[in-house]
Design a protein around this motif. Structure first.
Motif, PDB file in Angstrom:
ATOM      1  N   ARG A   1     -78.012 -42.813 -21.600  1.00 16.14           N
ATOM      2  CA  ARG A   1     -79.211 -42.548 -22.159  1.00 16.14           C
ATOM      3  C   ARG A   1     -79.495 -41.125 -22.853  1.00 16.14           C
ATOM      4  NH1 ARG A   1     -83.868 -44.321 -18.002  1.00 16.14           N
ATOM      5  NH2 ARG A   1     -82.811 -46.205 -18.415  1.00 16.14           N
ATOM      6  N   GLU A   2     -78.994 -40.275 -21.939  1.00 21.51           N
ATOM      7  CA  GLU A   2     -79.051 -38.661 -22.583  1.00 21.51           C
ATOM      8  C   GLU A   2     -78.564 -38.580 -23.831  1.00 21.51           C
ATOM      9  OE1 GLU A   2     -79.350 -34.099 -21.034  1.00 21.51           O
ATOM     10  OE2 GLU A   2     -78.586 -35.647 -19.721  1.00 21.51           O
ATOM     11  N   ILE A   3     -77.117 -39.092 -23.706  1.00 20.14           N
ATOM     12  CA  ILE A   3     -76.255 -38.851 -25.146  1.00 20.14           C
ATOM     13  C   ILE A   3     -76.820 -39.706 -26.131  1.00 20.14           C
ATOM     14  CG2 ILE A   3     -74.152 -39.558 -25.863  1.00 20.14           C
ATOM     15  CD1 ILE A   3     -72.929 -38.720 -22.929  1.00 20.14           C
ATOM     16  N   LEU A   4     -77.200 -40.885 -25.934  1.00 18.81           N
ATOM     17  CA  LEU A   4     -77.772 -41.664 -27.036  1.00 18.81           C
ATOM     18  C   LEU A   4     -79.134 -41.138 -27.627  1.00 18.81           C
ATOM     19  CD1 LEU A   4     -77.508 -44.250 -28.586  1.00 18.81           C
ATOM     20  CD2 LEU A   4     -78.884 -45.379 -26.866  1.00 18.81           C
ATOM     21  N   SER A   5     -79.938 -40.421 -26.673  1.00 13.61           N
ATOM     22  CA  SER A   5     -81.102 -39.849 -27.395  1.00 13.61           C
ATOM     23  C   SER A   5     -80.819 -38.621 -28.036  1.00 13.61           C
ATOM     24  CB  SER A   5     -82.173 -39.465 -26.130  1.00 13.61           C
ATOM     25  OG  SER A   5     -81.559 -38.630 -25.313  1.00 13.61           O
ATOM     26  N   LEU A   6     -79.857 -37.766 -27.624  1.00 15.12           N
ATOM     27  CA  LEU A   6     -79.143 -36.600 -28.636  1.00 15.12           C
ATOM     28  C   LEU A   6     -78.583 -36.814 -29.710  1.00 15.12           C
ATOM     29  CD1 LEU A   6     -77.928 -34.614 -25.393  1.00 15.12           C
ATOM     30  CD2 LEU A   6     -79.995 -33.937 -26.682  1.00 15.12           C
TER      31      LEU A   6
ATOM     32  N   THR B   1     -81.281 -37.498 -32.235  1.00 12.17           N
ATOM     33  CA  THR B   1     -82.099 -36.611 -32.887  1.00 12.17           C
ATOM     34  C   THR B   1     -80.807 -36.011 -33.943  1.00 12.17           C
ATOM     35  OG1 THR B   1     -80.964 -34.883 -31.505  1.00 12.17           O
ATOM     36  CG2 THR B   1     -83.100 -35.866 -30.668  1.00 12.17           C
ATOM     37  N   GLY B   2     -79.892 -36.704 -34.272  1.00 12.52           N
ATOM     38  CA  GLY B   2     -79.100 -35.793 -35.339  1.00 12.52           C
ATOM     39  C   GLY B   2     -78.007 -35.177 -34.779  1.00 12.52           C
TER      40      GLY B   2
ATOM     41  N   GLU C   1     -71.578 -31.309 -30.824  1.00 16.39           N
ATOM     42  CA  GLU C   1     -72.584 -30.403 -30.127  1.00 16.39           C
ATOM     43  C   GLU C   1     -73.208 -31.152 -28.941  1.00 16.39           C
ATOM     44  OE1 GLU C   1     -74.563 -29.282 -34.689  1.00 16.39           O
ATOM     45  OE2 GLU C   1     -74.861 -31.269 -33.773  1.00 16.39           O
ATOM     46  N   ILE C   2     -73.376 -32.543 -28.726  1.00 12.35           N
ATOM     47  CA  ILE C   2     -73.544 -33.220 -27.609  1.00 12.35           C
ATOM     48  C   ILE C   2     -72.746 -32.704 -26.374  1.00 12.35           C
ATOM     49  CG2 ILE C   2     -73.926 -35.129 -26.365  1.00 12.35           C
ATOM     50  CD1 ILE C   2     -74.713 -36.557 -29.166  1.00 12.35           C
TER      51      ILE C   2
END
Length: 51
Positions: free
Chosen positions: A2-7, A10-11, A16-17
């Protein structure tokens, strides 16, 4: 995932992730691919006529 998808939403790039989460880039790429697949499945299931 979820965190990876949300980051990613954001572009941010996978590189960078990976840097921000202290993960290897291939791990981020794999988790992003799986998260996108699960998200797409969830969206298509909700559009079907109820059984």
């Amino acid at each position: 995932m979820r965190e990876i998808l949300s980051l990613a939403a954001t572009g941010l790039s996978s590189l960078e992730i990976a840097a921000s989460l202290s993960l290897p880039r291939p791990t981020v790429a794999t988790r992003l691919r799986l998260a996108r697949r699960l998200f797409a499945r969830a969206l298509t299931r909700s559009r079907r006529w109820p059984r």
